[in-house]
Structure formats: C-alpha cells, structure tokens
Design an enzyme around this catalytic site. Structure first.
Site, PDB file in Angstrom:
ATOM      1  N   LYS A 133      -5.421  10.609  -6.744  1.00 41.13           N
ATOM      2  CA  LYS A 133      -4.430   9.529  -7.408  1.00 41.13           C
ATOM      3  C   LYS A 133      -4.244  10.231  -8.882  1.00 41.13           C
ATOM      4  O   LYS A 133      -4.979  10.882  -9.292  1.00 41.13           O
ATOM      5  CB  LYS A 133      -5.187   8.186  -7.280  1.00 41.13           C
ATOM      6  CG  LYS A 133      -5.218   7.662  -6.205  1.00 41.13           C
ATOM      7  CD  LYS A 133      -5.731   5.981  -6.463  1.00 41.13           C
ATOM      8  CE  LYS A 133      -6.039   5.174  -5.222  1.00 41.13           C
ATOM      9  NZ  LYS A 133      -4.688   4.879  -4.749  1.00 41.13           N
TER      10      LYS A 133
ATOM     11  N   ARG B  20      -7.599   1.850   5.579  1.00 42.03           N
ATOM     12  CA  ARG B  20      -7.259   1.628   7.199  1.00 42.03           C
ATOM     13  C   ARG B  20      -8.278   2.358   7.951  1.00 42.03           C
ATOM     14  O   ARG B  20      -8.519   1.885   9.002  1.00 42.03           O
ATOM     15  CB  ARG B  20      -5.904   1.823   7.378  1.00 42.03           C
ATOM     16  CG  ARG B  20      -5.593   3.216   7.040  1.00 42.03           C
ATOM     17  CD  ARG B  20      -4.050   3.480   7.014  1.00 42.03           C
ATOM     18  NE  ARG B  20      -3.475   3.082   5.804  1.00 42.03           N
ATOM     19  CZ  ARG B  20      -2.230   2.990   5.383  1.00 42.03           C
ATOM     20  NH1 ARG B  20      -1.324   3.648   6.215  1.00 42.03           N
ATOM     21  NH2 ARG B  20      -1.901   2.791   4.249  1.00 42.03           N
TER      22      ARG B  20
HETATM   23  N1  BES Z   1      -6.543   1.216  -2.969  1.00 42.52           N
HETATM   24  C1  BES Z   1      -5.192   1.454  -2.561  1.00 42.52           C
HETATM   25  C2  BES Z   1      -4.283   0.340  -2.402  1.00 42.52           C
HETATM   26  C3  BES Z   1      -4.069  -0.083  -3.857  1.00 42.52           C
HETATM   27  C4  BES Z   1      -3.277   0.041  -5.007  1.00 42.52           C
HETATM   28  C5  BES Z   1      -4.924  -1.414  -4.303  1.00 42.52           C
HETATM   29  C6  BES Z   1      -3.028  -0.416  -6.074  1.00 42.52           C
HETATM   30  C7  BES Z   1      -4.850  -1.860  -5.388  1.00 42.52           C
HETATM   31  C8  BES Z   1      -3.694  -1.461  -6.287  1.00 42.52           C
HETATM   32  C9  BES Z   1      -5.339   2.242  -1.214  1.00 42.52           C
HETATM   33  O1  BES Z   1      -6.444   2.954  -0.445  1.00 42.52           O
HETATM   34  C10 BES Z   1      -4.116   3.324  -1.096  1.00 42.52           C
HETATM   35  O2  BES Z   1      -4.646   4.185  -2.035  1.00 42.52           O
HETATM   36  N2  BES Z   1      -2.903   3.205  -0.450  1.00 42.52           N
HETATM   37  C11 BES Z   1      -1.997   4.019  -0.639  1.00 42.52           C
HETATM   38  C12 BES Z   1      -1.437   4.340   0.648  1.00 42.52           C
HETATM   39  C13 BES Z   1      -0.687   5.508   0.842  1.00 42.52           C
HETATM   40  C14 BES Z   1      -1.455   6.866   0.679  1.00 42.52           C
HETATM   41  C15 BES Z   1       0.099   5.344   2.339  1.00 42.52           C
HETATM   42  C16 BES Z   1      -0.906   3.567  -1.619  1.00 42.52           C
HETATM   43  O3  BES Z   1      -0.797   2.412  -1.569  1.00 42.52           O
HETATM   44  O4  BES Z   1      -0.272   4.221  -2.124  1.00 42.52           O
HETATM   45 MN    MN Z   2      -6.482   4.647  -1.464  1.00 41.93          MN
END
Ligand code: BES
Ligand code: MN
Ligand code: ZN
Length: 501
Positions: free
Chosen positions: A281, A355
């Site tokens: 990230k 997931r």
């Molecule tokens: N934990 C994150 C989702 C999240 C984002 C929670 C912001 C709280 C605040 C999740 O694991 C994630 O990284 N999701 C990705 C999915 C994508 C890679 C398909 C996302 O939402 O960007």
């Molecule tokens: Mn994630």
C-alpha cells in the site's frame, strides 16, 4: 464510571448536575412534572429561556443553568431531543452522549438524569435506560493507554438514572444492566481496534479470546499454523506466510441450549496489520491498517456479551488472525493457493487478503455445520466510495437473514444498506489458471469481493457486512468518538437475541 438506577425526585438529587430534556417547538413542559419542579425552584428560569427563544430543544443542543443554591445540584443541564414525533432511541443515545461529554468538559463528574425519552413515541423505560447507559459509557470513551500525560478533564465517576415512578424500576434496572454488558463489548472492540499493531498481534488476539473464554465460560479453540495446514487452509496460510508473527485461527463457542447444532457463526476478519503485502500500500495513512481486525474484534466482543445475556441459542465466533506483510517468504501475485473447500485461487493482488483468510474461515464455519453465517470485515475501500461512512454495506444469499440483520442494525442505530450480488460479477473473478482470482477490475470492488466470498459459503444462509468505512471514524458524533467505533457489535448482539426468539 458507576451507573445506577435509583428511585427519587430528580430535583432533589444531590449530584454535580441534573440532566433533563426539552423537545423542539414545545412551549413548555406541561407534560413533565419533574422538569416543572426544577423550573419552579429556579423561579421559571428555564421556561423564560424557552420563551425568549434561547433554549430551542434542537437535537443535541445543550443548555447549562446554574441553580445558585436553589437546588441541591449546582447545575441543571437541558438537552435538546429535537421534535417529539421524530424521537428515536438512537437520538436519545446521541443527545445524552453529547451532554455527558459537555459536562465532563466542565469538570462535572457526577450526573443524575431522568429516563430520557421513556414514554415518548414507543420508547419503553427499559429501552431508554439501555440507551442512556450506552450513551454515558460510549460517548465518554477515550483511548489514552499509550499517553503518559493525563487528559485536561477527569472521568465521570457516577451516573444515576432517577425515577419517581417505582413501578418502572425493574425495567430500568434490566435495561441499564443490558446497556452495561453491551457497552462493555463495544468498548472492548474499540480498545482492540485502536490498539497499535505491535500490541495487537494475532497472538495477542488469541490471548484476549482466551481471557474472554475464561471469564464468560465460552469454549475456545485456537488452531496453530500446523493445524491449519492439516485442515487445508491454504488461503489463510498464503497470507500468513509473509509475516514473522504466528497466525492464529480463533474459534469461541457459546452454548445456550442443550442440543449441539450451531445456529449461527459470526466470522470476523482478523488482519492485525495490512501493509498490502508484496502489492504494498502507499504509506499515507497506512497506520490506519492496524484496525483491519475490527471484524474479528467485534465477533469476539459480541459473543462475550451474548454469553452474559444468555439467550437460548448456540453461537460461534470465528476469527482468522494474521498480519499481511511483505517479507522474503511472502506470497506473490501470480501464486496459486488452495482453500479449505478445495477451490484454487490465483493471487492478483496480495492486498486483497481479507477475502483469502475469510475463504477458509467461511469454509470452516460451513464444515462446523453452521445454519447461518454472518461475516464482518473491513474488506474494501470500494465500500466507502459506494456508501461513504454512514452505512455499512451488506451482501447476502438469503433475504430473510438479511432483513433480520438490517433490523438488528436499525434497532442499534447502526445503519446497514444492501448492495446487489449477481452472476455477472462472477465473470470478473474468473482466472485463466485457477478456479478464481482474488480481485476483479476497478469497478464494483465491494461487490466482486462479496461475490468471491460467496464461493466459500455453499447454500448456507449468509450475510456479509463490509465495515471498511464504518469501523473507524474521523469525527466525534453522538456516542461515537474519533477512532474505532465498535460497529457492528450492537447489531450482532441484537441479531443473536432476535434469532434466539
Ligand atoms: N483492509 C483493506 C480494506 C480497507 C481499506 C479497510 C481502507 C479500511 C480502510 C483490504 O484488505 C484491501 O486492501 N482491499 C483492497 C482490495 C483491492 C486490492 C481489490 C482495496 O480496497 O483497495
Ligand atoms: Mn488489503
Ligand atoms: Zn485488509
């Protein structure tokens, strides 16, 4: 904070401040003899404020009047409850919470209140007592564990719910008790979510679970890496392999009836830190990813509240807990994993890890024979794009269970909105090399994530709640403060109580 229900007259109560209310647009409190008594003792100071338009009764408006020695309490606080016909339990919760914070700010630490909202609309005394208790405890929540300097205000020491109607005492008492149990669960969740990731590792989560099991008589199982391997939890282990912290697969069981069937499994995402893994990230706001175990914390807290409320139902809380980090052993985009139900998954983004761990946890819940499954996860940023931070997103294969979840949320003041599922979205998670891939394209991200989870549910009635936007808040609002909100603990407790009926 000591919270108690007491018989007596609010006007005569010795305390730091007595808390009463006013409804918007009403000229006087003709219906409320208790407030009348206070007003009379103060030579109609309050009704004059109303007549002059200085006290309007707007929702969350707080007016402080000094009693100048005319009453045992030095202050009267009048909280606005908005228009009488628009009153809801959640409005009571918000208004009382705001009032408690204001009084604390003024360093008034002893409060006595009437059963705010009781009798208005269809609010019962018991519900009012529960809501007020929640307001006082949750609205004044702070997380100062890691601060070495004290706050510039103290803590509310005593909070009394006073009634001159003895017949309502038992109901108030029960409501207050329930409010305490549920608030304690919300606070536990907030504490766990606010806790930095170096203090809330998978091992720490398992320790919290063990303590809860001990104090509330829950059965506990914690699977270690080797046991997860034996059970074929390849998706969970794929995520865990990039971290030095040992993963824990935590299951708590509450048995509220003789038979062994599992009526409902609550499954919560337990990523104690989500760096994204190799699909790392951006660093901005990455610290917020310490809260990626909010779903897991909420199911652990909810089942411990359930254990104290003792409904006749069997419940499990299941939490796959691991970090998502990028070390030399981490899984890579392109890797293929095999989940516990035998399905293979091509990793496109290691950041779509929630997931993956849920795939195995859901398959585990199905294998345990769960008759209904509700999973809770901070799953996608896309849910915030869709709904903002007002509503939790819901997905389901079963309208009946979904309507119960939404109703349980409404009762708690935790808003839930359904998003669609459709076979069309399945196309987006088809892989060229495996049964599934773990991300779709950039559209409908919250839905493709839910569609992915559905692959691990079979025919079990199921609801998925995406709390990525609602588990944390960047502002103070009613009984929720900055940081972790504790959503959707109260929904889950209400749901289990409703299912037990
Ligand atoms: N934990 C994150 C989702 C999240 C984002 C929670 C912001 C709280 C605040 C999740 O694991 C994630 O990284 N999701 C990705 C999915 C994508 C890679 C398909 C996302 O939402 O960007
Ligand atoms: Mn994630
Ligand atoms: Zn995540």
């Amino acid at each position: 904070m000591k919270i108690e229900v007491k018989a007596g007259e609010i006007a005569k109560t010795e305390t730091g401040a007595i808390l009463v209310n006013h409804f918007e647009g009403e000229e006087r409190f003709h219906e409320n003899t208790e407030i009348n008594a206070i007003d009379l003792a103060l030579q109609c100071a309050i009704s004059q404020l109303i007549t002059r338009g200085e006290l309007k009764g707007k929702l969350n408006e707080i007016t402080l009047v000094n009693t100048l020695g005319k009453l045992p309490a030095p202050w009267v606080a009048i909280v606005g409850l908005g228009k009488r016909k628009e009153l809801s339990l959640d409005r009571v919760r918000c208004a009382v919470a705001e009032a408690c914070r204001r009084l604390r700010q003024k360093r008034i630490y002893k409060i006595a209140t009437i059963p705010q909202g009781a009798g208005a609309g269809n609010i019962t005394a018991g519900d009012a007592a529960m809501a007020i208790t929640e307001a006082a405890l949750l609205g004044t929540y702070t997380f100062r564990k890691h601060m070495t300097k004290p706050a510039d205000y103290g803590e509310i020491e005593r909070f009394q719910i006073i009634t001159d109607d003895n017949s309502s005492l038992p109901a108030l008492e029960r409501g207050c008790q329930k409010g305490k149990i549920i608030s304690e669960a919300v606070i536990l969740t907030r504490d766990m979510v606010n806790e930095p990731a170096n203090y809330m590792t998978p091992t720490n989560m398992a320790e919290v679970a063990a303590k809860l099991a001990q104090s509330h008589g829950l059965e506990i199982t914690v699977l270690e890496r080797e046991e997860m391997q034996k059970m074929g939890m390849g998706a969970m282990l794929g995520v865990a392999q990039g971290s030095r912290q040992p993963p824990k697969f935590i299951a708590l069981r509450y048995k509220g009836k003789e038979t062994d069937e599992l009526d409902v499994a609550l499954v919560g995402k337990g990523i104690t830190f989500d760096s994204g893994g190799i699909s790392i990230k951006p660093s901005e706001k990455m610290e917020e990813m310490k809260g990626d175990m909010a779903g897991g914390a909420s199911v652990m807290a909810a089942i411990s509240a359930v254990a104290q409320l003792k409904p006749k139902i069997n419940v499990a809380a299941i939490v796959p807990a691991t970090e998502n980090l990028p070390d030399g052993n981490a899984q890579k985009p392109g890797d293929v994993l095999t989940a516990m139900n035998g399905k293979t998954i091509e990793i496109i983004s290691t950041d779509a890890e929630g997931r993956l761990i849920l795939a195995d946890a859901l398959a585990y819940a199905v294998k345990q024979g769960a008759r209904a499954i509700v999973d809770i996860a901070t799953l996608t940023g896309a849910i915030r794009v869709a709904l903002g931070d007002t509503y939790t997103g819901a997905f389901s294969n079963n309208p009946e269970l979904l309507s119960k979840v939404i109703a349980a949320g409404a009762e708690a003041g935790e808003l839930i909105w359904q998003l669609p599922m459709h076979d069309d979205y399945k196309e987006k998670i088809k892989s060229e090399v495996a049964d599934l891939k773990n991300t779709g394209n950039r559209y409908a991200g919250a839905i493709t994530a839910a569609q992915f989870l559905a692959e691990f549910i079979g025919d079990t009635p199921w609801v998925h709640l995406d709390i990525a936007a609602t588990s944390m808040s960047d502002k103070e609002r009613g009984y929720s403060v900055k940081g972790a909100t504790g959503v959707p603990v109260r929904t889950l407790v209400n749901l289990v109580l409703a299912l037990a009926k």
